[in-house]
Design an enzyme around this catalytic site. Sequence first.
Site, PDB file in Angstrom:
ATOM      1  N   GLY A 164      -6.594  -6.101   1.805  1.00 19.28           N
ATOM      2  CA  GLY A 164      -5.903  -5.919   0.589  1.00 19.28           C
ATOM      3  C   GLY A 164      -6.521  -5.122  -0.470  1.00 19.28           C
ATOM      4  O   GLY A 164      -5.469  -4.487  -1.305  1.00 19.28           O
ATOM      5  N   GLU A 167      -5.517  -1.444   0.400  1.00 17.92           N
ATOM      6  CA  GLU A 167      -4.004  -1.587   0.308  1.00 17.92           C
ATOM      7  C   GLU A 167      -3.712  -1.284  -1.104  1.00 17.92           C
ATOM      8  O   GLU A 167      -2.772  -0.341  -1.413  1.00 17.92           O
ATOM      9  CB  GLU A 167      -3.289  -2.747   0.997  1.00 17.92           C
ATOM     10  N   GLU A 187      -7.979  -5.786   8.872  1.00 19.93           N
ATOM     11  CA  GLU A 187      -7.103  -6.959   9.405  1.00 19.93           C
ATOM     12  C   GLU A 187      -7.072  -7.217  10.755  1.00 19.93           C
ATOM     13  O   GLU A 187      -7.058  -8.319  11.421  1.00 19.93           O
ATOM     14  CB  GLU A 187      -5.694  -6.752   8.902  1.00 19.93           C
TER      15      GLU A 187
END
Length: 317
Positions: A164, A167, A187
């Site tokens: 994350g 991201e 992930e």
Amino acid sequence: MSSGFLQAQGAAQGSRPVGGAVCKGLEQSSELSAGGGGGGPSGPFPKWAPMLRVLTSTLRFPRPWKPLETRGCSSNPGAAGREIQVCALAGPDQGIAEILMNRPSARNALGNVFVSQLLEALAELREDRQVRVLIFRSGVKGVFCAAAFPAPTIAAMDGFALGGGLELALACDLRVAASSAVMGLIETTRGLLPGAGGTQRLPRCLGVALAKELIFTGRRLSGAQAQALGLVNHAVAQNEEGNAAYHRARALAQEILPQAPIAVRLSKVAIDRGIEVDIASGMAIEGICYAQNIPTRDRLEGMAAFREKRLPRFVGE
């Protein structure tokens, strides 16, 4: 990451405001002439109507402007415990705002409070026309863990940006990393897949084949490797304080700061919207954005400064 955050992030992308003045005439327009970049005969083009509606919302301030309330800065020490802190820089850096991500207990993991405060800060900053560049940085040494915003955004990655965290950095316009930073969409090594935009933004950044390779393998990259691939704009040697990427990001923000803010924001809209469609539609979007910049005071100031052989003084109007 919760679906609510993804919905909020998507809503933010669909409402990048630039200023009421630049929307003049766009709201009433439902056709596009050949002069707008379409390249065909002039006349009505109903298929452009949805695009025009999106761009209209993109270029409008949702509410009247109000000055930025800083949170967590030296001027507001009572808010220092917040997970998301906002600073508006002063002096020669006026116009640069910073979002400091400060959740050391969880290494800036995306918890409910963290995400809520981030969205709250972005909503507040979005209304401030004085903000010309926004820098995302970490208050947790060695960890980075940004969302859509109308002005240029820069991610300063001085440490780990995994899953994350990367991201969020991909949601920024520009990325600066320390050479020793570590980043990756890992992930798949945890039985997951990227769920906060990684499967969409990474291919747009690096191309489909390379993005698939990085996601399928869960590979980790150093800052230097990421720059070689084009994942980050700049990689710099880390310093003793552990904030070299932040200083490079701030220098980059200072390069953007003197430029015409409406033109910069419209350029961002044209690029972000244009990359999602075919080239003809992208040219039309560019034409619309170009037309919206024509009546601005900044354009007239730029032309006058060129004629008078002086530096322009842009005011964002």
